[in-house]
Design a protein around this motif. Sequence first.
Motif, PDB file in Angstrom:
ATOM      1  N   ILE A 363      19.449 -41.145   6.280  1.00 38.52           N
ATOM      2  CA  ILE A 363      19.776 -39.813   5.744  1.00 38.52           C
ATOM      3  C   ILE A 363      20.159 -39.922   4.265  1.00 38.52           C
ATOM      4  N   LEU A 364      21.055 -40.857   3.975  1.00 42.49           N
ATOM      5  CA  LEU A 364      21.528 -40.952   2.587  1.00 42.49           C
ATOM      6  C   LEU A 364      20.422 -41.399   1.637  1.00 42.49           C
ATOM      7  N   SER A 365      19.537 -42.268   2.112  1.00 41.28           N
ATOM      8  CA  SER A 365      18.507 -42.735   1.171  1.00 41.28           C
ATOM      9  C   SER A 365      17.385 -41.702   0.999  1.00 41.28           C
ATOM     10  N   ARG A 366      17.140 -40.882   2.013  1.00 41.03           N
ATOM     11  CA  ARG A 366      16.008 -39.951   1.904  1.00 41.03           C
ATOM     12  C   ARG A 366      16.419 -38.527   1.528  1.00 41.03           C
ATOM     13  N   MET A 367      17.596 -38.106   1.944  1.00 44.65           N
ATOM     14  CA  MET A 367      18.000 -36.703   1.704  1.00 44.65           C
ATOM     15  C   MET A 367      19.030 -36.690   0.578  1.00 44.65           C
ATOM     16  N   THR A 368      18.555 -36.616  -0.652  1.00 44.37           N
ATOM     17  CA  THR A 368      19.497 -36.668  -1.771  1.00 44.37           C
ATOM     18  C   THR A 368      20.027 -35.266  -2.088  1.00 44.37           C
ATOM     19  N   ASP A 369      21.184 -35.254  -2.777  1.00 46.32           N
ATOM     20  CA  ASP A 369      21.851 -34.008  -3.147  1.00 46.32           C
ATOM     21  C   ASP A 369      22.085 -33.123  -1.902  1.00 46.32           C
ATOM     22  N   LEU A 370      22.674 -33.723  -0.902  1.00 44.45           N
ATOM     23  CA  LEU A 370      22.955 -33.005   0.356  1.00 44.45           C
ATOM     24  C   LEU A 370      24.019 -31.941   0.146  1.00 44.45           C
ATOM     25  N   ARG A 371      23.769 -30.742   0.643  1.00 48.19           N
ATOM     26  CA  ARG A 371      24.781 -29.681   0.560  1.00 48.19           C
ATOM     27  C   ARG A 371      24.571 -28.684   1.684  1.00 48.19           C
ATOM     28  N   ILE A 372      25.643 -27.966   2.037  1.00 48.55           N
ATOM     29  CA  ILE A 372      25.501 -26.882   3.007  1.00 48.55           C
ATOM     30  C   ILE A 372      24.673 -25.802   2.311  1.00 48.55           C
ATOM     31  N   THR A 373      23.676 -25.267   2.995  1.00 43.60           N
ATOM     32  CA  THR A 373      22.802 -24.272   2.375  1.00 43.60           C
ATOM     33  C   THR A 373      23.625 -23.083   1.859  1.00 43.60           C
ATOM     34  N   PRO A 374      23.532 -22.780   0.548  1.00 50.44           N
ATOM     35  CA  PRO A 374      24.330 -21.672  -0.001  1.00 50.44           C
ATOM     36  C   PRO A 374      24.032 -20.369   0.743  1.00 50.44           C
ATOM     37  N   GLY A 375      25.065 -19.605   1.020  1.00 53.70           N
ATOM     38  CA  GLY A 375      24.899 -18.324   1.712  1.00 53.70           C
ATOM     39  C   GLY A 375      24.843 -18.470   3.221  1.00 53.70           C
ATOM     40  N   ASP A 376      24.857 -19.685   3.713  1.00 50.51           N
ATOM     41  CA  ASP A 376      24.829 -19.913   5.156  1.00 50.51           C
ATOM     42  C   ASP A 376      26.058 -20.766   5.515  1.00 50.51           C
ATOM     43  N   ALA A 377      26.343 -20.949   6.785  1.00 51.56           N
ATOM     44  CA  ALA A 377      27.546 -21.716   7.157  1.00 51.56           C
ATOM     45  C   ALA A 377      27.343 -22.400   8.494  1.00 51.56           C
ATOM     46  N   PRO A 378      28.014 -23.544   8.698  1.00 52.31           N
ATOM     47  CA  PRO A 378      27.932 -24.206  10.013  1.00 52.31           C
ATOM     48  C   PRO A 378      28.567 -23.317  11.083  1.00 52.31           C
ATOM     49  N   ARG A 379      28.066 -23.438  12.290  1.00 47.96           N
ATOM     50  CA  ARG A 379      28.687 -22.728  13.418  1.00 47.96           C
ATOM     51  C   ARG A 379      29.172 -23.753  14.422  1.00 47.96           C
ATOM     52  N   ARG A 380      30.457 -23.597  14.780  1.00 50.49           N
ATOM     53  CA  ARG A 380      31.037 -24.498  15.765  1.00 50.49           C
ATOM     54  C   ARG A 380      31.214 -23.765  17.077  1.00 50.49           C
ATOM     55  N   GLU A 381      31.387 -24.550  18.159  1.00 50.23           N
ATOM     56  CA  GLU A 381      31.847 -23.938  19.398  1.00 50.23           C
ATOM     57  C   GLU A 381      33.255 -23.435  19.156  1.00 50.23           C
ATOM     58  N   GLU A 382      33.736 -22.565  20.019  1.00 46.97           N
ATOM     59  CA  GLU A 382      35.129 -22.153  19.914  1.00 46.97           C
ATOM     60  C   GLU A 382      35.993 -23.408  19.911  1.00 46.97           C
ATOM     61  N   PRO A 383      36.937 -23.534  18.964  1.00 44.11           N
ATOM     62  CA  PRO A 383      37.726 -24.764  18.935  1.00 44.11           C
ATOM     63  C   PRO A 383      38.653 -24.904  20.137  1.00 44.11           C
ATOM     64  N   GLN A 384      38.562 -26.011  20.808  1.00 47.39           N
ATOM     65  CA  GLN A 384      39.441 -26.351  21.915  1.00 47.39           C
ATOM     66  C   GLN A 384      39.850 -27.797  21.690  1.00 47.39           C
ATOM     67  N   ALA A 385      40.838 -28.260  22.469  1.00 50.32           N
ATOM     68  CA  ALA A 385      41.195 -29.671  22.357  1.00 50.32           C
ATOM     69  C   ALA A 385      40.095 -30.539  22.942  1.00 50.32           C
ATOM     70  N   LEU A 386      39.353 -29.975  23.893  1.00 57.21           N
ATOM     71  CA  LEU A 386      38.408 -30.812  24.631  1.00 57.21           C
ATOM     72  C   LEU A 386      37.089 -30.962  23.893  1.00 57.21           C
ATOM     73  N   THR A 387      36.582 -29.894  23.345  1.00 57.32           N
ATOM     74  CA  THR A 387      35.344 -29.996  22.575  1.00 57.32           C
ATOM     75  C   THR A 387      35.481 -29.165  21.311  1.00 57.32           C
ATOM     76  N   PHE A 388      34.764 -29.556  20.312  1.00 55.78           N
ATOM     77  CA  PHE A 388      34.865 -28.842  19.047  1.00 55.78           C
ATOM     78  C   PHE A 388      33.539 -29.047  18.339  1.00 55.78           C
ATOM     79  N   SER A 389      32.464 -28.848  19.102  1.00 58.98           N
ATOM     80  CA  SER A 389      31.175 -29.307  18.617  1.00 58.98           C
ATOM     81  C   SER A 389      30.518 -28.308  17.681  1.00 58.98           C
ATOM     82  N   ILE A 390      29.683 -28.846  16.792  1.00 58.56           N
ATOM     83  CA  ILE A 390      28.934 -28.015  15.862  1.00 58.56           C
ATOM     84  C   ILE A 390      27.556 -27.766  16.456  1.00 58.56           C
TER      85      ILE A 390
END
Length: 407
Positions: A363-390
Amino acid sequence: MTELDDQAFDFYAHHWDPRAPGEADLRAAAIEELPVRCPVTKSDAYGGFWMVSSYDAVLGIFRDWQSFSNNPVRAFFGRPAERPPMPPIDLDRPVQREYRQLLDPMFTPKRLAPFEPGIRALVTELIDEFIEDGRCDFAGQFALQFPGRMLYKFLFGIDDSDVMRVKRWTELSLDDPHGPIGQDAQVKWNDWLYQLIESRRAAPRRDDIIDRLLCGQIEGRPLTDREIVGCLQVLILGGLGTTADVLLNTIIRLCAGRELQEYLRAHPERIEIDEFVRMDTPVGVATRLCTRQAVIEGQTVEPGDRVLVFSAAAHRDPKEFSDPNTLKLGRSPNRHLGFGAGPHRCLGSNVARLNFRIAMEEILSRMTDLRITPGDAPRREEPQALTFSIKYLPLSFTPGPRRGASG
Ligand code: HEM
């Protein structure tokens, strides 16, 4: 960082239901404050359970299998899943040790090393799918696919074409264990596994994990098909979401900390899973049942009491980790509990380590200048102690050429 006022802290210390959705910031603050302010506490949710968050106490419980059993903790939160115990995670010593003696030799770094070129080719193939676009959903197109495909292809020797089908059944049976859709998926998944072991029994030996289970002995007798299926299910459930989570959380940190991203790109030999697992612990809690009286941090825990072992909070205990809320690459010592400890310490940690290194190098060698796409955002599961997955991670990067056989 968000700080908890007394009322919010009291909620997390005494009334928290770790399976209920909550606010991510508050949960993160609780993880940081619990080991300092209240290392052993009792929540009144689910009829009451102990919650342990100091490093020493968490480590002690992981190691003390004679006082803190893994069987039958499946009933910890409400209704248990209707299934037989899955070895080795649902069992205690001495029988659990026999399973580990059977399986451990298949998971050593030496045993896994020959898979490296194949794993790298799989990573290359996945990245090729989006590298020319300069953007991707890193969750759906990489992190949620890679660990499963690696496991099926290299450790189980299964045809690639079945991988996504089985993955879907796994997800459905976890999302809705008691509903009709989840139960239907569970039946299909079970049937597929029974057929797999049947076909492997008839095939020439390959000396892999499945052969080891087919030819091995537990308590002086061969394993039943049900036990073999249970083992394979634990390997599948244990290895997929966890590895995906550590990859996703690490990429988010690399997007936020450009210096860290550039540093690792320039020094790929410094890529290590441990500090990322400590900071964003994929298996944040474990559950145990007390079987004989024990004292934890001065509190007496009685047989029959349920104990939530809060490893994610233990990772923020300043008595064990200096400056615990800061990511320090190469932290030493780093005795994190992200892979557990004691008899049940993660069987697949070497797989996770290998997969993480190869994926991050590519990933680091092939995908340079990595950033979260502007105007978009990661979505996680509802945060719990048991899972907190993206579930969704929109990434942008500098487009590059395909490299695989079809590139
Ligand atoms: C970053 C990735 C991973 C993390 C953070 C992780 C974490 C853990 C933890 C904390 C435990 C102990 C649970 C307890 O004591 O109750 C555990 C056990 C286990 N893990 Fe992992 N795991 C990862 C990857 C994997 C992989 C890739 C596999 C299989 C290929 C795997 C298979 C297992 C199994 C079979 C157990 C049960 C061991 C036993 O009960 O003796 N894990 N894992």
